[in-house]
Design a protein around this motif. Sequence first.
Motif, short mmCIF file in Angstrom:
data_model
loop_
_atom_site.label_atom_id
_atom_site.label_comp_id
_atom_site.label_asym_id
_atom_site.label_seq_id
_atom_site.Cartn_x
_atom_site.Cartn_y
_atom_site.Cartn_z
N ARG A 90 0.84 -1.21 0.00
CA ARG A 90 0.00 0.00 0.00
C ARG A 90 0.87 1.26 0.00
NH1 ARG A 90 -2.59 -2.89 4.12
NH2 ARG A 90 -2.14 -1.29 5.71
N ALA A 91 1.95 1.25 0.78
CA ALA A 91 2.85 2.40 0.82
C ALA A 91 3.50 2.62 -0.55
CB ALA A 91 3.91 2.21 1.90
N ARG A 104 -5.85 7.32 2.75
CA ARG A 104 -4.75 6.51 3.30
C ARG A 104 -4.06 7.22 4.46
NH1 ARG A 104 -5.65 1.87 3.28
NH2 ARG A 104 -7.66 2.41 2.49
N ASP A 124 -4.72 5.23 7.44
CA ASP A 124 -4.39 3.80 7.34
C ASP A 124 -3.87 3.31 8.69
OD1 ASP A 124 -3.73 1.78 4.84
OD2 ASP A 124 -2.43 1.40 6.55
N VAL A 146 2.31 3.59 5.61
CA VAL A 146 1.35 3.98 4.58
C VAL A 146 0.93 5.43 4.79
CG1 VAL A 146 -0.92 3.53 3.59
CG2 VAL A 146 0.55 1.62 4.24
#
Length: 141
Positions: A97-98, A119, A122, A127
């Motif tokens: 995701r990052a 995000r 998150d 992230v």
Amino acid sequence: MRPQFADLLVRLADEDPRQVDQAFDSILFDREQAVPDLISAYRNAFGERTATLAGRVTLNERPTVRFLIVQLLGFTGSDSAIETVEYALNDPEPYVRAEACRALADLMATRSRSLLQSRLSDTSLEVRRAAAEALEVLPAG
């Protein structure tokens, strides 16, 4: 998926880091041509069917390969990669995701600002930081 890229994607999962580096560099060299195959590989990892490459590598069990695919998509500069990278913002692995946040910044995906803003909350600090950095880079829509 074209055999040339299927074989390279399989090599991204190799235990030998030299094989991984060579495959990554080969895909990076032909990144414009590889975009459809990279998109297909990532999207199929979480689709209705389990994505297997040449019958040997199951992508949904290989977060490192998904990370590398997202990174490569970010390096393509292709608008057609944006939707798949946005999809990767929901990957089960925080480091994927990052990387999706960073890839969207690389793609200058201003349309993705609202997704990046989401995000910021998150569960992963990595992230949240990557999203904040991406938002700093992207011009306001």
